[in-house]
Design a protein around this motif. Structure first.
Motif, PDB file in Angstrom:
ATOM      1  N   GLN A 110      77.840  43.474  59.539  1.00  0.00           N
ATOM      2  CA  GLN A 110      78.327  43.864  58.212  1.00  0.00           C
ATOM      3  C   GLN A 110      78.845  42.668  57.426  1.00  0.00           C
ATOM      4  OE1 GLN A 110      81.247  46.899  58.853  1.00  0.00           O
ATOM      5  NE2 GLN A 110      79.758  48.437  59.531  1.00  0.00           N
ATOM      6  N   ASN A 111      79.284  41.624  58.130  1.00  0.00           N
ATOM      7  CA  ASN A 111      79.834  40.462  57.442  1.00  0.00           C
ATOM      8  C   ASN A 111      78.784  39.402  57.142  1.00  0.00           C
ATOM      9  OD1 ASN A 111      82.395  41.556  57.524  1.00  0.00           O
ATOM     10  ND2 ASN A 111      82.880  40.621  59.513  1.00  0.00           N
ATOM     11  N   SER A 112      77.547  39.643  57.533  1.00  0.00           N
ATOM     12  CA  SER A 112      76.507  38.652  57.325  1.00  0.00           C
ATOM     13  C   SER A 112      76.124  38.571  55.855  1.00  0.00           C
ATOM     14  CB  SER A 112      75.264  38.979  58.162  1.00  0.00           C
ATOM     15  OG  SER A 112      74.265  38.014  57.959  1.00  0.00           O
ATOM     16  N   GLY A 113      76.101  37.339  55.328  1.00  0.00           N
ATOM     17  CA  GLY A 113      75.685  37.134  53.952  1.00  0.00           C
ATOM     18  C   GLY A 113      76.767  37.345  52.926  1.00  0.00           C
ATOM     19  N   GLY A 169      80.847  31.085  45.660  1.00  0.00           N
ATOM     20  CA  GLY A 169      79.580  31.065  44.960  1.00  0.00           C
ATOM     21  C   GLY A 169      78.369  30.891  45.844  1.00  0.00           C
ATOM     22  N   ARG A 170      78.524  30.965  47.151  1.00  0.00           N
ATOM     23  CA  ARG A 170      77.367  30.831  48.036  1.00  0.00           C
ATOM     24  C   ARG A 170      77.488  31.825  49.178  1.00  0.00           C
ATOM     25  NH1 ARG A 170      77.110  28.204  52.867  1.00  0.00           N
ATOM     26  NH2 ARG A 170      79.083  27.484  53.744  1.00  0.00           N
ATOM     27  N   SER A 171      76.360  32.094  49.823  1.00  0.00           N
ATOM     28  CA  SER A 171      76.338  33.030  50.938  1.00  0.00           C
ATOM     29  C   SER A 171      76.850  32.350  52.195  1.00  0.00           C
ATOM     30  CB  SER A 171      74.918  33.552  51.164  1.00  0.00           C
ATOM     31  OG  SER A 171      74.478  34.293  50.041  1.00  0.00           O
ATOM     32  N   VAL A 172      77.764  33.014  52.858  1.00  0.00           N
ATOM     33  CA  VAL A 172      78.325  32.503  54.101  1.00  0.00           C
ATOM     34  C   VAL A 172      77.886  33.419  55.227  1.00  0.00           C
ATOM     35  CG1 VAL A 172      80.419  31.922  55.355  1.00  0.00           C
ATOM     36  CG2 VAL A 172      80.297  31.550  52.877  1.00  0.00           C
ATOM     37  N   ASP A 173      77.261  32.853  56.242  1.00  0.00           N
ATOM     38  CA  ASP A 173      76.788  33.649  57.360  1.00  0.00           C
ATOM     39  C   ASP A 173      77.921  33.798  58.372  1.00  0.00           C
ATOM     40  OD1 ASP A 173      75.308  35.039  59.110  1.00  0.00           O
ATOM     41  OD2 ASP A 173      74.100  33.371  59.815  1.00  0.00           O
ATOM     42  N   MET A 174      78.541  34.985  58.373  1.00  0.00           N
ATOM     43  CA  MET A 174      79.610  35.263  59.319  1.00  0.00           C
ATOM     44  C   MET A 174      79.091  35.915  60.591  1.00  0.00           C
ATOM     45  SD  MET A 174      82.107  34.028  57.687  1.00  0.00           S
ATOM     46  CE  MET A 174      83.438  34.563  58.746  1.00  0.00           C
ATOM     47  N   CYS A 189      72.270  29.334  59.227  1.00  0.00           N
ATOM     48  CA  CYS A 189      71.268  30.151  58.547  1.00  0.00           C
ATOM     49  C   CYS A 189      71.221  29.879  57.057  1.00  0.00           C
ATOM     50  CB  CYS A 189      71.547  31.632  58.804  1.00  0.00           C
ATOM     51  SG  CYS A 189      71.430  32.122  60.535  1.00  0.00           S
ATOM     52  N   HIS A 190      72.372  29.621  56.455  1.00  0.00           N
ATOM     53  CA  HIS A 190      72.455  29.355  55.019  1.00  0.00           C
ATOM     54  C   HIS A 190      72.813  27.885  54.826  1.00  0.00           C
ATOM     55  CE1 HIS A 190      72.207  33.640  54.043  1.00  0.00           C
ATOM     56  NE2 HIS A 190      73.060  33.841  55.032  1.00  0.00           N
ATOM     57  N   PRO A 191      71.829  27.015  54.617  1.00  0.00           N
ATOM     58  CA  PRO A 191      72.132  25.587  54.482  1.00  0.00           C
ATOM     59  C   PRO A 191      72.837  25.282  53.173  1.00  0.00           C
ATOM     60  CG  PRO A 191      69.816  25.990  54.039  1.00  0.00           C
ATOM     61  CD  PRO A 191      70.381  27.298  54.508  1.00  0.00           C
ATOM     62  N   LEU A 192      73.493  24.147  53.153  1.00  0.00           N
ATOM     63  CA  LEU A 192      74.122  23.670  51.928  1.00  0.00           C
ATOM     64  C   LEU A 192      73.041  23.282  50.929  1.00  0.00           C
ATOM     65  CD1 LEU A 192      76.839  21.386  53.560  1.00  0.00           C
ATOM     66  CD2 LEU A 192      77.159  23.701  52.676  1.00  0.00           C
ATOM     67  N   SER A 193      73.256  23.603  49.667  1.00  0.00           N
ATOM     68  CA  SER A 193      72.262  23.278  48.646  1.00  0.00           C
ATOM     69  C   SER A 193      72.419  21.835  48.184  1.00  0.00           C
ATOM     70  CB  SER A 193      72.401  24.223  47.452  1.00  0.00           C
ATOM     71  OG  SER A 193      73.625  24.001  46.781  1.00  0.00           O
ATOM     72  N   VAL A 194      71.339  21.291  47.680  1.00  0.00           N
ATOM     73  CA  VAL A 194      71.357  19.915  47.195  1.00  0.00           C
ATOM     74  C   VAL A 194      72.288  19.775  45.993  1.00  0.00           C
ATOM     75  CG1 VAL A 194      69.936  18.058  46.250  1.00  0.00           C
ATOM     76  CG2 VAL A 194      69.027  19.513  48.069  1.00  0.00           C
ATOM     77  N   ASP A 195      72.221  20.734  45.086  1.00  0.00           N
ATOM     78  CA  ASP A 195      73.068  20.663  43.888  1.00  0.00           C
ATOM     79  C   ASP A 195      74.547  20.747  44.243  1.00  0.00           C
ATOM     80  OD1 ASP A 195      70.817  20.483  42.297  1.00  0.00           O
ATOM     81  OD2 ASP A 195      70.669  22.654  42.012  1.00  0.00           O
ATOM     82  N   LEU A 196      74.884  21.572  45.234  1.00  0.00           N
ATOM     83  CA  LEU A 196      76.278  21.682  45.643  1.00  0.00           C
ATOM     84  C   LEU A 196      76.787  20.376  46.237  1.00  0.00           C
ATOM     85  CD1 LEU A 196      78.809  23.451  46.167  1.00  0.00           C
ATOM     86  CD2 LEU A 196      77.799  24.021  48.383  1.00  0.00           C
TER      87      LEU A 196
END
Length: 295
Positions: free
Chosen positions: A10-13, A18-23, A127-134
């Motif tokens: 339930q905590n995934s995504g 401002g970004r998705s965190v994979d818990m 699963c959710h990598p850091l973005s280049v812009d961030l």
């Protein structure tokens, strides 16, 4: 075979900053941690990617050790603020060190290399990598996205596309699973991982094998928590000399004491002494500033 899943789906995504965190993070696998093949494979990876020379003396000309300290500390702060997986930061530092051991760069390119290393490590470990812009935003846009993408390909080529590297974080769980006091004191793991993160920002541990760093940090953490333990039990798992592990553990404790020491208060400057009154008949001293000359 009965398989069970202990992950909280339930905590995934969830969204954070401002970004998705994979818990959805799996817990430790005790069967895997106790498998003798695990330590054997980790030690093999460690030997395959070990640094044997200090690149500050033989490769790098423009970069100094304190510059690496600044950049790696900044990388740790970014990973903590973005709630990255535990393995992202040490893996990114390992990528950066392997690159610096092969190619000389300028000091202006060091943060760009750190950004690229974090990008690759986050892609490899979570699963959710850091973005280049961030990542570029964390540099106050001093690093451009196109530069990161170009350096990503170059870093992969320098690493020979071998991104699976054993870090000190990888050894903590297998070590604690094999000693009787490891599972009964969960704070030992937490404190050991914190000490390992500090070690990865210090150039003094650059040539120390990751397994030895893990043994030293676990030892220092257990001592700080007053847990009865034996360094020999951990050294027997890696066949490392107990004297070497004790030496590194004491150095870790000194680094920790230095990092947690409060800064010394700056002394207030003493007020300037008043110049004694001079006789009007005495010749004046030659002025040193052109504004002091009266025409």
């Amino acid at each position: 075979m009965d398989l069970s899943c202990g992950e909280n789906l339930q905590n995934s995504g969830n969204s954070s900053n401002g970004r998705s965190v994979d818990m959805c993070v799996a817990g430790p696998d005790r069967a895997l941690d106790r498998d003798p093949r695990l330590l054997h494979n980790l030690l093999t990876l460690e030997r395959a990617h070990a640094l044997h020379t200090d690149y500050f003396e033989h490769v790098q000309i423009d970069i100094q050790p304190f510059m690496r300290k600044i950049v790696t500390t900044w990388m740790l702060e970014v990973c903590e603020e973005q709630q990255c997986e535990e393995q992202v930061f040490p893996l990114a530092v390992s990528y950066m060190d392997r690159f610096l051991a092969q190619r000389a760069i300028s000091r202006q390119q060091l943060q760009l290399l750190g950004v690229t290393a974090m990008l690759l490590a986050s892609k490899f470990r979570q699963c959710h990598p850091l973005s280049v812009d961030l990542l570029c935003a964390y540099t106050d846009n001093s690093v451009l996205p196109d530069e990161v993408r170009q350096w990503e390909v170059m870093l992969l080529q320098r690493l020979n596309w071998q991104l699976s590297i054993a870090t000190a974080f990888d050894f903590v769980e297998p070590f604690l699973a094999r000693v009787p006091w490891g599972r009964t004191n969960p704070l030992v793991r937490t404190h050991a991982l914190t000490l390992i993160s500090v070690c990865y920002t210090e150039t003094e541990f650059l040539l120390v094998p990751p397994s030895l760093i893990a043994v030293a940090c676990i030892t220092a953490a257990a001592r700080g928590l007053r847990v009865r333990m034996s360094v020999g039990e951990l050294c027997a798992l890696t066949r490392a000399p107990a004297a070497a592990a004790e030496l590194v553990a004491r150095h870790v404790e000194r680094v920790l004491a230095r990092a947690t020491q409060p800064p010394e208060p700056r002394a207030r400057p003493a007020p300037p002494a008043k110049a004694p009154a001079t006789d009007t008949t005495q010749l004046q001293v030659t002025p040193t500033d052109v504004q002091d000359i009266h025409f």
